[in-house]
Design a protein around this motif. Structure first.
Motif, PDB file in Angstrom:
ATOM      1  N   ILE A  35       0.874  -1.175   0.000  1.00 17.89           N
ATOM      2  CA  ILE A  35       0.000   0.000   0.000  1.00 17.89           C
ATOM      3  C   ILE A  35       0.911   1.224   0.000  1.00 17.89           C
ATOM      4  CG2 ILE A  35      -1.898   1.177   1.185  1.00 17.89           C
ATOM      5  CD1 ILE A  35      -2.635  -1.715   0.526  1.00 17.89           C
ATOM      6  N   ILE A  36       0.821   2.048  -1.040  1.00 20.54           N
ATOM      7  CA  ILE A  36       1.689   3.226  -1.084  1.00 20.54           C
ATOM      8  C   ILE A  36       0.848   4.496  -1.127  1.00 20.54           C
ATOM      9  CG2 ILE A  36       3.733   2.125  -2.082  1.00 20.54           C
ATOM     10  CD1 ILE A  36       2.851   2.944  -4.810  1.00 20.54           C
ATOM     11  N   GLY A  37       1.434   5.570  -0.623  1.00 14.58           N
ATOM     12  CA  GLY A  37       0.756   6.859  -0.600  1.00 14.58           C
ATOM     13  C   GLY A  37       1.501   7.785   0.328  1.00 14.58           C
ATOM     14  N   PRO A  38       1.384   9.099   0.130  1.00 14.05           N
ATOM     15  CA  PRO A  38       2.105  10.053   0.976  1.00 14.05           C
ATOM     16  C   PRO A  38       1.592  10.030   2.418  1.00 14.05           C
ATOM     17  CG  PRO A  38       0.554  11.201  -0.462  1.00 14.05           C
ATOM     18  CD  PRO A  38       0.546   9.769  -0.886  1.00 14.05           C
ATOM     19  N   ASN A  39       2.360  10.627   3.324  1.00 11.93           N
ATOM     20  CA  ASN A  39       1.909  10.765   4.717  1.00 11.93           C
ATOM     21  C   ASN A  39       0.547  11.449   4.743  1.00 11.93           C
ATOM     22  OD1 ASN A  39       4.137   9.573   5.823  1.00 11.93           O
ATOM     23  ND2 ASN A  39       5.197  11.493   6.274  1.00 11.93           N
ATOM     24  N   GLY A  40      -0.332  10.952   5.600  1.00 13.16           N
ATOM     25  CA  GLY A  40      -1.647  11.576   5.736  1.00 13.16           C
ATOM     26  C   GLY A  40      -2.653  11.122   4.693  1.00 13.16           C
ATOM     27  N   SER A  41      -2.268  10.141   3.859  1.00 15.12           N
ATOM     28  CA  SER A  41      -3.209   9.709   2.814  1.00 15.12           C
ATOM     29  C   SER A  41      -4.183   8.627   3.306  1.00 15.12           C
ATOM     30  CB  SER A  41      -2.438   9.196   1.590  1.00 15.12           C
ATOM     31  OG  SER A  41      -1.619   8.094   1.929  1.00 15.12           O
ATOM     32  N   GLY A  42      -4.012   8.185   4.554  1.00 13.79           N
ATOM     33  CA  GLY A  42      -5.007   7.260   5.118  1.00 13.79           C
ATOM     34  C   GLY A  42      -4.556   5.814   5.201  1.00 13.79           C
ATOM     35  N   LYS A  43      -3.260   5.548   5.010  1.00 15.33           N
ATOM     36  CA  LYS A  43      -2.775   4.159   5.029  1.00 15.33           C
ATOM     37  C   LYS A  43      -2.993   3.498   6.393  1.00 15.33           C
ATOM     38  CE  LYS A  43       1.508   5.104   3.786  1.00 15.33           C
ATOM     39  NZ  LYS A  43       1.474   6.583   3.673  1.00 15.33           N
ATOM     40  N   SER A  44      -2.649   4.226   7.461  1.00 12.86           N
ATOM     41  CA  SER A  44      -2.807   3.651   8.804  1.00 12.86           C
ATOM     42  C   SER A  44      -4.282   3.462   9.151  1.00 12.86           C
ATOM     43  CB  SER A  44      -2.130   4.536   9.864  1.00 12.86           C
ATOM     44  OG  SER A  44      -0.736   4.606   9.616  1.00 12.86           O
ATOM     45  N   VAL A  45      -5.116   4.410   8.745  1.00 12.98           N
ATOM     46  CA  VAL A  45      -6.567   4.283   8.975  1.00 12.98           C
ATOM     47  C   VAL A  45      -7.103   3.052   8.232  1.00 12.98           C
ATOM     48  CG1 VAL A  45      -8.823   5.359   8.517  1.00 12.98           C
ATOM     49  CG2 VAL A  45      -6.922   6.740   9.406  1.00 12.98           C
ATOM     50  N   PHE A  46      -6.659   2.876   7.011  1.00  9.27           N
ATOM     51  CA  PHE A  46      -7.024   1.712   6.194  1.00  9.27           C
ATOM     52  C   PHE A  46      -6.683   0.413   6.931  1.00  9.27           C
ATOM     53  CE2 PHE A  46      -5.736  -1.247   2.734  1.00  9.27           C
ATOM     54  CZ  PHE A  46      -6.947  -1.344   2.054  1.00  9.27           C
ATOM     55  N   PHE A  47      -5.454   0.350   7.471  1.00  8.52           N
ATOM     56  CA  PHE A  47      -5.023  -0.842   8.212  1.00  8.52           C
ATOM     57  C   PHE A  47      -5.838  -1.031   9.488  1.00  8.52           C
ATOM     58  CE2 PHE A  47      -0.388  -1.584   6.574  1.00  8.52           C
ATOM     59  CZ  PHE A  47      -0.922  -2.077   5.390  1.00  8.52           C
ATOM     60  N   LYS A  48      -6.134   0.070  10.181  1.00  8.74           N
ATOM     61  CA  LYS A  48      -6.906  -0.034  11.429  1.00  8.74           C
ATOM     62  C   LYS A  48      -8.319  -0.558  11.164  1.00  8.74           C
ATOM     63  CE  LYS A  48      -4.298   3.454  13.965  1.00  8.74           C
ATOM     64  NZ  LYS A  48      -4.252   4.844  14.445  1.00  8.74           N
ATOM     65  N   LEU A  49      -8.878  -0.206  10.019  1.00 12.55           N
ATOM     66  CA  LEU A  49     -10.203  -0.730   9.642  1.00 12.55           C
ATOM     67  C   LEU A  49     -10.139  -2.244   9.390  1.00 12.55           C
ATOM     68  CD1 LEU A  49     -11.223   2.158   7.235  1.00 12.55           C
ATOM     69  CD2 LEU A  49     -12.518   1.513   9.268  1.00 12.55           C
ATOM     70  N   ILE A  50      -9.076  -2.677   8.714  1.00 10.34           N
ATOM     71  CA  ILE A  50      -8.915  -4.106   8.409  1.00 10.34           C
ATOM     72  C   ILE A  50      -8.728  -4.918   9.700  1.00 10.34           C
ATOM     73  CG2 ILE A  50      -7.306  -5.782   7.383  1.00 10.34           C
ATOM     74  CD1 ILE A  50      -6.920  -3.801   5.077  1.00 10.34           C
ATOM     75  N   CYS A  51      -8.111  -4.295  10.699  1.00 11.29           N
ATOM     76  CA  CYS A  51      -7.822  -4.986  11.967  1.00 11.29           C
ATOM     77  C   CYS A  51      -8.951  -4.859  12.991  1.00 11.29           C
ATOM     78  CB  CYS A  51      -6.537  -4.447  12.580  1.00 11.29           C
ATOM     79  SG  CYS A  51      -5.086  -4.738  11.568  1.00 11.29           S
ATOM     80  N   GLY A  52      -9.991  -4.071  12.664  1.00  9.47           N
ATOM     81  CA  GLY A  52     -11.099  -3.902  13.600  1.00  9.47           C
ATOM     82  C   GLY A  52     -10.835  -2.873  14.687  1.00  9.47           C
ATOM     83  N   PHE A  53      -9.694  -2.137  14.605  1.00  4.84           N
ATOM     84  CA  PHE A  53      -9.417  -1.096  15.606  1.00  4.84           C
ATOM     85  C   PHE A  53     -10.345   0.093  15.392  1.00  4.84           C
ATOM     86  CE2 PHE A  53      -4.640  -2.454  15.699  1.00  4.84           C
ATOM     87  CZ  PHE A  53      -5.010  -3.641  16.302  1.00  4.84           C
ATOM     88  N   LEU A  54     -10.735   0.305  14.137  1.00 10.70           N
ATOM     89  CA  LEU A  54     -11.739   1.317  13.790  1.00 10.70           C
ATOM     90  C   LEU A  54     -12.850   0.615  13.030  1.00 10.70           C
ATOM     91  CD1 LEU A  54      -9.459   4.158  12.298  1.00 10.70           C
ATOM     92  CD2 LEU A  54     -10.594   4.202  14.529  1.00 10.70           C
ATOM     93  N   LEU A  55     -14.057   1.127  13.151  1.00  8.32           N
ATOM     94  CA  LEU A  55     -15.163   0.612  12.344  1.00  8.32           C
ATOM     95  C   LEU A  55     -15.520   1.663  11.294  1.00  8.32           C
ATOM     96  CD1 LEU A  55     -17.378  -0.994  15.131  1.00  8.32           C
ATOM     97  CD2 LEU A  55     -15.894  -2.163  13.503  1.00  8.32           C
ATOM     98  N   PRO A  56     -15.894   1.226  10.084  1.00 15.05           N
ATOM     99  CA  PRO A  56     -16.209   2.205   9.034  1.00 15.05           C
ATOM    100  C   PRO A  56     -17.480   2.986   9.340  1.00 15.05           C
ATOM    101  CG  PRO A  56     -16.655  -0.044   8.265  1.00 15.05           C
ATOM    102  CD  PRO A  56     -16.027  -0.162   9.624  1.00 15.05           C
ATOM    103  N   ASP A  57     -17.548   4.222   8.842  1.00 16.42           N
ATOM    104  CA  ASP A  57     -18.788   5.001   8.943  1.00 16.42           C
ATOM    105  C   ASP A  57     -19.839   4.402   8.015  1.00 16.42           C
ATOM    106  OD1 ASP A  57     -17.384   6.712  10.615  1.00 16.42           O
ATOM    107  OD2 ASP A  57     -16.812   8.049   8.974  1.00 16.42           O
ATOM    108  N   GLN A  58     -19.360   3.926   6.856  1.00 14.99           N
ATOM    109  CA  GLN A  58     -20.252   3.262   5.897  1.00 14.99           C
ATOM    110  C   GLN A  58     -19.496   2.092   5.290  1.00 14.99           C
ATOM    111  OE1 GLN A  58     -20.728   6.801   3.592  1.00 14.99           O
ATOM    112  NE2 GLN A  58     -22.908   6.912   4.014  1.00 14.99           N
ATOM    113  N   GLY A  59     -20.253   1.126   4.780  1.00 12.24           N
ATOM    114  CA  GLY A  59     -19.633  -0.024   4.143  1.00 12.24           C
ATOM    115  C   GLY A  59     -19.264  -1.101   5.152  1.00 12.24           C
ATOM    116  N   SER A  60     -18.597  -2.140   4.663  1.00 13.51           N
ATOM    117  CA  SER A  60     -18.277  -3.261   5.549  1.00 13.51           C
ATOM    118  C   SER A  60     -16.875  -3.791   5.280  1.00 13.51           C
ATOM    119  CB  SER A  60     -19.304  -4.383   5.350  1.00 13.51           C
ATOM    120  OG  SER A  60     -19.353  -4.772   3.994  1.00 13.51           O
TER     121      SER A  60
END
Length: 199
Positions: A35-60
């Motif tokens: 997964i590539i992208g500049p700092n602040g592009s949401g990579k860590s948030v993306f990973f946290k969603l996959i790990c269940g640390f965050l839940l999505p506002d929409q979608g599954s």
């Protein structure tokens, strides 16, 4: 074939700022994804969603056919490095990993020591984690993510602060894990990591 990890129309915002919008993503077992992208592009948030640390506002987010956040909050058998893991500063590297291993009680001291040696740490060292260099802390983070033979690895910047020899050691380990059928998602600031590792 059932996808191992599936994101369907996933969106996530913080304080009115959209980080991810309508993301669709699918992961097969036994591959390395970069997964590539500049700092602040949401990579860590993306990973946290996959790990269940965050839940999505929409979608599954679906792992092995189960939607995270319904009956299942966290996927099982994931090894994770996101942000900088916290450790008990006054304990040694081995003592820290031992404390983590006791949570699930699946591995013995020998396995912990073997993993530490594999990433380039001395399990017998009396050095406390508060005196570890950044590179040593990174190796400890990698050790905790792999010591229980986790089948899915979510690694946010796993090569941070590692010297060239350590980078090569960890790359070789990740290739071996892929050959064993494990699934790896990683981010890296270094394009070469992505180029040489990822499917």
């Amino acid at each position: 074939m059932l996808a191992h990890i599936q994101l369907n129309q996933v969106s996530k915002s913080f304080k009115g700022e959209t980080i991810l919008e309508n993301v669709n993503f699918s992961v097969e077992r036994g591959k390395i994804y970069g997964i590539i992208g500049p700092n602040g592009s949401g990579k860590s948030v993306f990973f946290k969603l996959i790990c269940g640390f965050l839940l999505p506002d929409q979608g599954s987010v679906i792992v092995d056919g189960e939607v995270l956040g319904t009956n299942k909050r966290f996927p099982s058998n994931f090894g994770i490095i996101i942000d900088r893991p916290g450790y008990i500063a006054g304990k040694t590297g081995f003592e820290n990993l031992k404390a983590l291993a006791l949570i699930r009680n699946q591995i013995d001291d020998d396995k912990i020591k073997q993993t530490m040696r594999m990433v380039g740490l001395n399990p017998e060292s009396p050095q406390k984690v508060k005196h570890y260099s950044l590179g040593m802390k990174q190796k400890l983070a990698i050790a905790q993510a792999i010591m229980e033979d986790q089948q899915t690895l979510i690694l946010d910047e796993p090569f941070n602060a590692l010297d060239a020899d350590s980078v090569e050691t960890i790359r070789n380990s990740l290739r071996k894990f892929r050959e064993e059928g494990r699934t790896i998602l990683l981010t890296s600031h270094n394009q070469e990591d992505i180029d040489v590792l990822c499917d």
